[in-house]
Motif scaffolding. Structure first.
Motif, PDB file in Angstrom:
ATOM      1  N   ASP A   1       0.885  -1.046  -0.102  1.00  0.00           N
ATOM      2  CA  ASP A   1      -0.043  -0.008   0.076  1.00  0.00           C
ATOM      3  C   ASP A   1       0.861   1.350  -0.144  1.00  0.00           C
ATOM      4  N   LEU A   2       0.832   1.778  -1.256  1.00  0.00           N
ATOM      5  CA  LEU A   2       1.826   3.231  -1.373  1.00  0.00           C
ATOM      6  C   LEU A   2       0.810   4.235  -1.465  1.00  0.00           C
ATOM      7  N   SER A   3      -0.458   4.213  -1.296  1.00  0.00           N
ATOM      8  CA  SER A   3      -1.311   5.266  -1.568  1.00  0.00           C
ATOM      9  C   SER A   3      -1.134   6.782  -1.117  1.00  0.00           C
ATOM     10  N   ASP A   4      -0.331   6.663  -0.147  1.00  0.00           N
ATOM     11  CA  ASP A   4      -0.102   8.165   0.329  1.00  0.00           C
ATOM     12  C   ASP A   4       1.504   8.417  -0.096  1.00  0.00           C
ATOM     13  N   LEU A   5       2.139   7.886  -0.954  1.00  0.00           N
ATOM     14  CA  LEU A   5       3.471   8.157  -1.520  1.00  0.00           C
ATOM     15  C   LEU A   5       3.430   9.453  -2.076  1.00  0.00           C
ATOM     16  N   TYR A   6       4.530  10.393  -1.682  1.00  0.00           N
ATOM     17  CA  TYR A   6       4.611  11.725  -2.153  1.00  0.00           C
ATOM     18  C   TYR A   6       5.825  11.221  -3.302  1.00  0.00           C
ATOM     19  N   ALA A   7       5.621  11.137  -4.626  1.00  0.00           N
ATOM     20  CA  ALA A   7       6.612  10.768  -5.545  1.00  0.00           C
ATOM     21  C   ALA A   7       6.939  12.177  -6.741  1.00  0.00           C
ATOM     22  N   GLU A   8       7.763  13.111  -6.278  1.00  0.00           N
ATOM     23  CA  GLU A   8       7.849  14.209  -7.093  1.00  0.00           C
ATOM     24  C   GLU A   8       9.311  14.367  -7.132  1.00  0.00           C
ATOM     25  N   GLY A   9       9.725  14.891  -8.194  1.00  0.00           N
ATOM     26  CA  GLY A   9      11.102  15.578  -8.337  1.00  0.00           C
ATOM     27  C   GLY A   9      12.256  14.301  -7.795  1.00  0.00           C
ATOM     28  N   GLU A  10      12.998  14.695  -6.846  1.00  0.00           N
ATOM     29  CA  GLU A  10      13.903  13.726  -6.268  1.00  0.00           C
ATOM     30  C   GLU A  10      13.348  12.777  -5.113  1.00  0.00           C
ATOM     31  N   THR A  11      12.101  13.093  -4.542  1.00  0.00           N
ATOM     32  CA  THR A  11      11.481  12.271  -3.488  1.00  0.00           C
ATOM     33  C   THR A  11      10.660  11.276  -4.122  1.00  0.00           C
ATOM     34  N   GLY A  12      10.343  10.157  -3.371  1.00  0.00           N
ATOM     35  CA  GLY A  12       9.472   9.196  -3.517  1.00  0.00           C
ATOM     36  C   GLY A  12       9.885   7.954  -2.665  1.00  0.00           C
ATOM     37  N   LEU A  13       9.832   6.581  -3.335  1.00  0.00           N
ATOM     38  CA  LEU A  13      10.306   5.615  -2.627  1.00  0.00           C
ATOM     39  C   LEU A  13      11.787   5.475  -2.770  1.00  0.00           C
ATOM     40  N   MET A  14      12.406   5.760  -1.581  1.00  0.00           N
ATOM     41  CA  MET A  14      13.808   5.880  -1.917  1.00  0.00           C
ATOM     42  C   MET A  14      14.649   4.733  -0.931  1.00  0.00           C
ATOM     43  N   GLY A  15      15.252   5.295   0.297  1.00  0.00           N
ATOM     44  CA  GLY A  15      15.989   3.917   0.862  1.00  0.00           C
ATOM     45  C   GLY A  15      15.099   2.707   1.111  1.00  0.00           C
ATOM     46  N   ILE A  16      15.847   1.531   1.159  1.00  0.00           N
ATOM     47  CA  ILE A  16      15.327   0.376   1.823  1.00  0.00           C
ATOM     48  C   ILE A  16      16.152  -0.253   2.430  1.00  0.00           C
ATOM     49  N   ALA A  17      15.898  -0.837   3.814  1.00  0.00           N
ATOM     50  CA  ALA A  17      16.864  -1.714   4.708  1.00  0.00           C
ATOM     51  C   ALA A  17      15.929  -2.892   5.253  1.00  0.00           C
ATOM     52  N   LEU A  18      16.709  -4.016   5.454  1.00  0.00           N
ATOM     53  CA  LEU A  18      16.126  -5.035   6.408  1.00  0.00           C
ATOM     54  C   LEU A  18      16.718  -5.001   7.761  1.00  0.00           C
ATOM     55  N   ALA A  19      15.923  -5.324   8.614  1.00  0.00           N
ATOM     56  CA  ALA A  19      16.042  -5.063   9.915  1.00  0.00           C
ATOM     57  C   ALA A  19      17.162  -6.132  10.514  1.00  0.00           C
ATOM     58  N   ALA A  20      17.941  -5.660  11.408  1.00  0.00           N
ATOM     59  CA  ALA A  20      19.151  -6.787  11.565  1.00  0.00           C
ATOM     60  C   ALA A  20      18.655  -8.142  11.913  1.00  0.00           C
ATOM     61  N   ASP A  21      17.457  -8.127  12.485  1.00  0.00           N
ATOM     62  CA  ASP A  21      16.836  -9.581  12.787  1.00  0.00           C
ATOM     63  C   ASP A  21      15.927  -9.941  11.727  1.00  0.00           C
ATOM     64  N   PHE A  22      16.179  -9.557  10.766  1.00  0.00           N
ATOM     65  CA  PHE A  22      15.028  -9.921   9.504  1.00  0.00           C
ATOM     66  C   PHE A  22      14.710 -11.394   9.357  1.00  0.00           C
TER      67      PHE A  22
END
Length: 399
Positions: free
Chosen positions: A83-104
């Motif tokens: 669900d990315l219905s509230d994503l603000y994706a404009e210019g340089e902003t949007g869905l950016m960094g991703i990380a997995l938790a240390a205890d993934f």
């Protein structure tokens, strides 16, 4: 598709050169970078901003405009519903960094840093830090950048949103200078590099989350060791911190940020340090003519470990390479470049405060390079940023 890229002749000649305020002894040409085997893992993407690899071998990336795509360990690939219905994706902003938790492996928690589109009347909870919307972010409707937590099912079909870990990172008009890289530290905390929202006072304002590297616990509270125990701010004085890299063994943390028309930087981070970006020389004007590190107007500003000088090469990410197959370049910092369309390898000194060798690989082969992620075997995952037909590449040294 698999290609072997010959890297003969990419190592800088042996000499001492001045890089901004940093002296760097270039690597000996007798120690070339190994040939690199490059395999396309995923293609047909549009601006994949980051990529992570899970303990089960799954490779997850996200397009800035708002789509998760996975390559599973069984070889299948496809979109991961979210669900990315509230994503603000404009210019340089949007869905950016991703990380997995240390205890993934046990909790299957994924973190993202992403723009949030508010609506009229929305407010942003910034705790004791005060409002970062309105004049700071160019928005008065609750639009901001947030660290979001998700869980993913074992089959990598659906990401389920579990909450907002941190809100109130400012976003500039048109999405400019949004950052936003996440590093999940082995101790369970999160480091978050943020952009300054192209606002003149934000980088030096300790009450605003932009232009900083933040350090938080998994619940969003300030991590132990921050200069102000009540604040997530770890370091300040950054322009657009889009890369974070943890050096194996030493535990040193580096940020990689984009400069103006000069001085992309790699900085060695320490709690409370100020890295000297202060673009408010003219009142109310975002003055990008000032130095990236300005010790005159920011007393005590910490000099960069590496700086591009002029012109910049646009450095949005990086990681440390690891393994004997890299030969003399084992342990180098691999920095991606959009503008120069290459992967830059930097050998750091023993104390981690200067560069003692530099080489360029993949130059012009795949276009603009966005992120680099180390695989368990020491190879790299690299994403391209060409706007269409983008790829996740597996880059493996043939040493």
């Amino acid at each position: 598709m698999r290609t072997v890229v010959r890297t003969v002749g990419v190592v800088a000649a042996a000499a001492v050169v001045s890089i901004g305020s940093v002296s760097a002894a270039c690597a000996d040409p007798a120690a070339p970078v190994p040939d690199l085997e490059v395999t396309t893992v995923l293609d047909g993407l549009v601006r994949p901003w980051d990529v992570v690899v899970a303990p089960d071998g799954a490779i997850l990336t996200g397009e800035r405009s708002g789509r998760f795509v996975v390559k599973r360990a069984d070889g299948s690939s496809g979109e991961v519903a979210a669900d990315l219905s509230d994503l603000y994706a404009e210019g340089e902003t949007g869905l950016m960094g991703i990380a997995l938790a240390a205890d993934f492996a046990s909790g299957r928690t994924v973190y993202t840093c992403q723009g949030h589109r508010g609506t009229a009347g929305d407010s942003v909870d910034t705790g004791s830090l005060g409002s970062v919307t309105g004049s700071l972010g160019g928005n008065d409707n609750g639009t901001d950048i947030r660290v979001v937590s998700w869980t993913v099912d074992p089959g990598w079909t659906t990401l389920t949103r579990t909450g907002d870990v941190l809100t109130g990172i400012p976003v500039g008009e048109g999405g400019r200078h949004g950052g936003c890289r996440i590093l999940a530290h082995p101790d369970g905390t999160l480091y978050v590099g943020t952009g300054d929202s192209a606002n003149p006072t934000v980088p030096q304002d300790r009450t605003v989350l932009g232009g900083k590297v933040l350090h938080i616990d998994a619940d969003g509270s300030p991590a132990v060791g921050n200069p102000d125990p009540g604040s997530p701010v770890f370091t300040l004085g950054h322009r657009n911190s889009q890369g974070l890299a943890l050096q194996p063994d030493s535990g040193r943390l580096y940020n990689i940020e984009q400069g103006t028309d000069r001085d992309d930087e790699v900085n060695l981070l320490a709690a409370g340090d100020n890295y000297g970006w202060r673009p408010d020389r003219i009142p109310f004007v975002y003055d990008e003519s000032v130095p990236m590190t300005d010790p005159v107007r920011v007393p005590g500003a910490v000099a960069a470990v590496w700086s591009s000088g002029k012109p910049t090469i646009a450095t949005p990410g990086g990681t440390f390479v690891d393994g004997a197959a890299w030969g003399a370049w084992d342990g180098a910092l691999a920095v991606t470049s959009q503008q120069a369309k290459k992967l830059l390898l930097l050998q750091l000194s023993g104390d981690g405060r200067s560069v003692v060798g530099a080489a360029s690989v993949l130059e012009g082969e795949y276009g603009r390079l966005r992120s680099a992620t180390r695989m368990p075997d020491g190879s790299l995952l690299v994403t391209t940023d060409n706007g269409s037909g983008d790829q996740v590449l597996w880059v493996s040294p043939q040493g």
